[in-house]
Design an enzyme around this catalytic site. Structure first.
Site, PDB file in Angstrom:
ATOM      1  N   THR A 133      46.521  47.671  36.002  1.00  0.00           N
ATOM      2  CA  THR A 133      44.765  47.606  36.377  1.00  0.00           C
ATOM      3  C   THR A 133      44.257  46.500  36.800  1.00  0.00           C
ATOM      4  OG1 THR A 133      43.490  48.924  36.364  1.00  0.00           O
ATOM      5  CG2 THR A 133      44.171  47.650  34.446  1.00  0.00           C
TER       6      THR A 133
ATOM      7  N   GLY B  42      53.632  30.756  37.762  1.00  0.00           N
ATOM      8  CA  GLY B  42      52.575  30.925  37.894  1.00  0.00           C
ATOM      9  C   GLY B  42      51.036  30.973  36.697  1.00  0.00           C
ATOM     10  N   HIS B  43      51.362  29.475  35.981  1.00  0.00           N
ATOM     11  CA  HIS B  43      50.702  29.296  35.057  1.00  0.00           C
ATOM     12  C   HIS B  43      49.342  29.095  35.284  1.00  0.00           C
ATOM     13  CE1 HIS B  43      51.844  25.088  36.175  1.00  0.00           C
ATOM     14  NE2 HIS B  43      50.609  24.795  35.200  1.00  0.00           N
TER      15      HIS B  43
ATOM     16  N   ARG C 172      36.460  52.142  39.157  1.00  0.00           N
ATOM     17  CA  ARG C 172      37.826  50.977  38.689  1.00  0.00           C
ATOM     18  C   ARG C 172      37.689  50.869  37.179  1.00  0.00           C
ATOM     19  NH1 ARG C 172      38.728  52.112  43.226  1.00  0.00           N
ATOM     20  NH2 ARG C 172      38.909  50.451  45.110  1.00  0.00           N
TER      21      ARG C 172
ATOM     22  N   ASP D 251      34.943  50.315  50.953  1.00  0.00           N
ATOM     23  CA  ASP D 251      35.831  51.267  49.092  1.00  0.00           C
ATOM     24  C   ASP D 251      36.558  50.504  48.996  1.00  0.00           C
ATOM     25  OD1 ASP D 251      32.384  51.803  48.937  1.00  0.00           O
ATOM     26  OD2 ASP D 251      32.802  54.100  49.797  1.00  0.00           O
TER      27      ASP D 251
ATOM     28  N   TRP E  63      28.863  45.265  47.882  1.00  0.00           N
ATOM     29  CA  TRP E  63      29.438  45.690  49.577  1.00  0.00           C
ATOM     30  C   TRP E  63      30.664  47.384  48.827  1.00  0.00           C
ATOM     31  CZ3 TRP E  63      34.789  42.139  49.657  1.00  0.00           C
ATOM     32  CH2 TRP E  63      34.401  40.986  50.233  1.00  0.00           C
TER      33      TRP E  63
ATOM     34  N   TYR F 272      50.603  43.645  50.160  1.00  0.00           N
ATOM     35  CA  TYR F 272      50.650  43.897  48.976  1.00  0.00           C
ATOM     36  C   TYR F 272      51.325  44.354  47.934  1.00  0.00           C
ATOM     37  CZ  TYR F 272      48.744  42.069  44.271  1.00  0.00           C
ATOM     38  OH  TYR F 272      49.092  41.594  42.824  1.00  0.00           O
TER      39      TYR F 272
ATOM     40  N   LYS G 230      55.229  44.371  46.246  1.00  0.00           N
ATOM     41  CA  LYS G 230      55.560  44.188  44.747  1.00  0.00           C
ATOM     42  C   LYS G 230      56.570  45.507  44.339  1.00  0.00           C
ATOM     43  CE  LYS G 230      52.559  41.229  42.418  1.00  0.00           C
ATOM     44  NZ  LYS G 230      53.204  40.680  42.232  1.00  0.00           N
TER      45      LYS G 230
ATOM     46  N   HIS H 111      37.756  39.680  43.759  1.00  0.00           N
ATOM     47  CA  HIS H 111      37.832  40.424  43.210  1.00  0.00           C
ATOM     48  C   HIS H 111      36.209  40.637  42.984  1.00  0.00           C
ATOM     49  CE1 HIS H 111      42.403  40.019  42.817  1.00  0.00           C
ATOM     50  NE2 HIS H 111      42.224  41.385  43.756  1.00  0.00           N
TER      51      HIS H 111
ATOM     52  N   SER I 180      50.999  45.805  40.131  1.00  0.00           N
ATOM     53  CA  SER I 180      49.620  46.009  39.931  1.00  0.00           C
ATOM     54  C   SER I 180      49.272  47.517  40.448  1.00  0.00           C
ATOM     55  CB  SER I 180      49.162  45.653  41.269  1.00  0.00           C
ATOM     56  OG  SER I 180      47.794  45.754  41.768  1.00  0.00           O
ATOM     57  N   SER I 181      48.062  48.157  40.084  1.00  0.00           N
ATOM     58  CA  SER I 181      48.259  48.894  40.194  1.00  0.00           C
ATOM     59  C   SER I 181      47.969  49.589  41.971  1.00  0.00           C
ATOM     60  CB  SER I 181      46.525  49.837  39.092  1.00  0.00           C
ATOM     61  OG  SER I 181      45.476  48.655  40.046  1.00  0.00           O
ATOM     62  N   CYS I 182      48.018  48.718  42.503  1.00  0.00           N
ATOM     63  CA  CYS I 182      47.717  49.133  43.976  1.00  0.00           C
ATOM     64  C   CYS I 182      49.423  49.936  44.890  1.00  0.00           C
ATOM     65  CB  CYS I 182      47.547  48.062  44.393  1.00  0.00           C
ATOM     66  SG  CYS I 182      48.027  47.176  45.260  1.00  0.00           S
TER      67      CYS I 182
ATOM     68  N   GLY J 138      47.259  30.332  37.840  1.00  0.00           N
ATOM     69  CA  GLY J 138      46.072  31.887  38.011  1.00  0.00           C
ATOM     70  C   GLY J 138      45.791  32.317  36.987  1.00  0.00           C
TER      71      GLY J 138
HETATM   72  O1  GFB Z   1      38.509  44.354  43.711  1.00  0.00           O
HETATM   73  P1  GFB Z   1      38.241  44.823  44.615  1.00  0.00           P
HETATM   74  O2  GFB Z   1      37.978  43.842  46.086  1.00  0.00           O
HETATM   75  O3  GFB Z   1      39.322  45.291  44.945  1.00  0.00           O
HETATM   76  O4  GFB Z   1      37.243  45.584  44.886  1.00  0.00           O
HETATM   77  P2  GFB Z   1      40.250  46.660  44.896  1.00  0.00           P
HETATM   78  C1  GFB Z   1      37.372  47.101  44.428  1.00  0.00           C
HETATM   79  C2  GFB Z   1      35.768  47.726  45.170  1.00  0.00           C
HETATM   80  O5  GFB Z   1      34.299  46.819  44.945  1.00  0.00           O
HETATM   81  C3  GFB Z   1      35.698  47.835  45.672  1.00  0.00           C
HETATM   82  C4  GFB Z   1      33.566  46.684  45.625  1.00  0.00           C
HETATM   83  O6  GFB Z   1      35.128  49.297  46.547  1.00  0.00           O
HETATM   84  C5  GFB Z   1      34.695  46.792  46.630  1.00  0.00           C
HETATM   85  O7  GFB Z   1      34.389  47.295  48.282  1.00  0.00           O
HETATM   86  N1  GFB Z   1      32.872  45.602  46.355  1.00  0.00           N
HETATM   87  C6  GFB Z   1      31.303  45.574  45.804  1.00  0.00           C
HETATM   88  C7  GFB Z   1      33.014  43.994  45.763  1.00  0.00           C
HETATM   89  N2  GFB Z   1      30.727  44.259  45.990  1.00  0.00           N
HETATM   90  C8  GFB Z   1      32.200  43.225  45.977  1.00  0.00           C
HETATM   91  C9  GFB Z   1      32.713  41.894  46.042  1.00  0.00           C
HETATM   92  O8  GFB Z   1      30.969  41.493  46.346  1.00  0.00           O
HETATM   93  N3  GFB Z   1      33.318  41.702  46.341  1.00  0.00           N
HETATM   94  C10 GFB Z   1      34.739  42.829  46.074  1.00  0.00           C
HETATM   95  N4  GFB Z   1      35.827  41.684  46.146  1.00  0.00           N
HETATM   96  N5  GFB Z   1      34.572  44.056  45.890  1.00  0.00           N
HETATM   97  C11 GFB Z   1      42.411  45.390  44.672  1.00  0.00           C
HETATM   98  C12 GFB Z   1      43.854  44.778  45.994  1.00  0.00           C
HETATM   99  O9  GFB Z   1      41.837  46.184  45.220  1.00  0.00           O
HETATM  100  O10 GFB Z   1      42.765  45.788  43.449  1.00  0.00           O
HETATM  101  C13 GFB Z   1      44.325  43.942  45.535  1.00  0.00           C
HETATM  102  O11 GFB Z   1      42.919  44.504  46.981  1.00  0.00           O
HETATM  103  C14 GFB Z   1      44.869  44.479  44.131  1.00  0.00           C
HETATM  104  O12 GFB Z   1      45.426  44.333  46.307  1.00  0.00           O
HETATM  105  C15 GFB Z   1      43.695  44.644  43.232  1.00  0.00           C
HETATM  106  O13 GFB Z   1      45.064  45.648  43.497  1.00  0.00           O
HETATM  107  C16 GFB Z   1      43.732  45.088  41.895  1.00  0.00           C
HETATM  108  O14 GFB Z   1      40.064  47.526  43.925  1.00  0.00           O
HETATM  109  O15 GFB Z   1      39.507  47.509  46.007  1.00  0.00           O
END
Ligand code: GFB
Length: 321
Positions: free
Chosen positions: A173, A19-20, A218, A278, A211, A145, A149, A188, A116-118, A22
């Site tokens: 994390t 996965g180099h 986080r 959320d 969103w 996912y 993991k 993300h 992953s932390s999830c 990514g």
């Molecule tokens: O980073 P994120 O997509 O992943 O979202 P998770 C983190 C938080 O940011 C959530 C909010 O509450 C989203 O609703 N958010 C606000 C947004 N605006 C945005 C935006 O424009 N884009 C995105 N993406 N989020 C992931 C997991 O969860 O974390 C994966 O789905 C993985 O499996 C990763 O574990 C580390 O932290 O919620």
């Protein structure tokens, strides 16, 4: 906690980074190169499909890497995870099963698996300690996912127990940094906010939308720190217990958006799109196990966001967006 002798890992060791290309794999490659490793093996996706068992076995039979860092995975933000559950569970199960098994069969000395932390339950006590694994229901947006993991962790532990295979599992994390994915549907939150603020600044828009409620909390680790931790643990850690890799501090999504807005220099408003999920209310890692082994993160969130924004500006033509 069992430790191994850090001197064992010589610069001539043959190391395969899966996965180099990514976010994580490219940071690990940079770190290995900076540390002077001379025999690093990589394969592009079109050269080696890690979901194909026969190809993976042939590759390992030919190359016989001594060390493997398994950073290949199908990853994405909350919306991608929620939209493509089948792809997330299938691809991750296949990739990790094929690589861990082939590494064992063809004599790899040590494998580093990245989770992953999830993997931790949605409502784990905070900060989340390693022993909260499998103590409650997962967050529904990313359980597919997470289950993959968790299977990877268990596979590493099972191969250690039954075959004495030296596989360790690290749980990073939320990561960010150079090489991240800036696609607004799949990324993300942190790269999404950089792109949204930058695009709004450039077009003169009055606001950006984020969103959810902005309230989830986080923790964000700069990916070069993760790469440093992964090599530190590859050298110094040798046990079946998983190890969290984080900074030990978190921020709300709204606070993060305000920080990104300031760094990018966007002057408009931040508006909430409450129709989007959320996810987990809070994900903060307990990092006492890692700190006790002698490692702490170095990059502050502000430094890391600034460096990532510079990388974003410098790589406009090749960005994933
Ligand atoms: O980073 P994120 O997509 O992943 O979202 P998770 C983190 C938080 O940011 C959530 C909010 O509450 C989203 O609703 N958010 C606000 C947004 N605006 C945005 C935006 O424009 N884009 C995105 N993406 N989020 C992931 C997991 O969860 O974390 C994966 O789905 C993985 O499996 C990763 O574990 C580390 O932290 O919620």
């Amino acid at each position: 906690m069992p430790l191994m002798n850090g001197e064992d890992l010589s610069r001539t060791a043959k190391i395969y980074v899966a996965g180099h290309n990514g976010l994580v794999g490219s940071a690990i490659l940079r770190k290995l190169q900076a540390d002077g490793f001379e025999d690093i093996i990589v394969r592009r996706h079109r050269q080696l499909d890690l979901t194909d068992q026969a190809s993976v076995r042939t590759f390992f039979e030919q190359e016989q890497p001594q060390y493997v860092i398994l950073a290949a995975a199908k990853v994405g933000g909350i919306l991608a995870n929620d939209s493509y559950p089948a792809d997330f569970i299938r691809d991750n199960l296949l990739i990790q099963t094929n690589v861990i098994d082939a590494a064992y069969r063809f004599g790899t000395k040590k494998l580093v698996f990245l989770g992953s932390s999830c993997i931790y339950p949605k409502l784990s006590p905070q900060p989340m300690t390693e022993d909260s694994l499998l103590t409650g229901p997962l967050e529904p947006t990313n359980e597919w996912y997470a289950i993959a993991k968790i299977a990877g962790i268990k596979m590493c532990q099972a191969y250690r127990r039954q075959y004495n295979f030296n596989a360790i599992s690290l749980m990073p994390t939320n990561l960010y940094g150079p090489g991240d994915n800036f696609d607004l549907e799949k990324s993300h939150v942190l790269p999404a906010l950089i792109r949204k603020c930058h695009d709004a600044k450039t077009s003169g828009a009055s606001h950006i939308e984020i969103w959810g409620t902005g309230k989830p909390r986080r923790e964000f680790l700069y990916v070069d720190d993760l790469a440093d931790a992964a090599l530190f643990l590859m050298r110094n850690y040798d046990a079946e217990e998983i190890v969290n890799v984080g900074v030990g501090e978190d921020v709300s999504i709204l606070e993060l958006a305000e920080l990104v807005r300031e760094i990018v220099g966007f002057q408009g408003d931040i508006v909430l799109d409450r129709s989007k999920p959320d996810g987990t209310p809070r994900k903060l890692m307990a990092v006492s196990r890692l700190n006790g082994l002698g490692w702490t993160a170095k990059t502050t969130l502000k430094q890391g966001v600034l460096a990532t924004y510079h990388w974003f500006l410098d790589n406009q033509s090749t960005l994933r967006k």
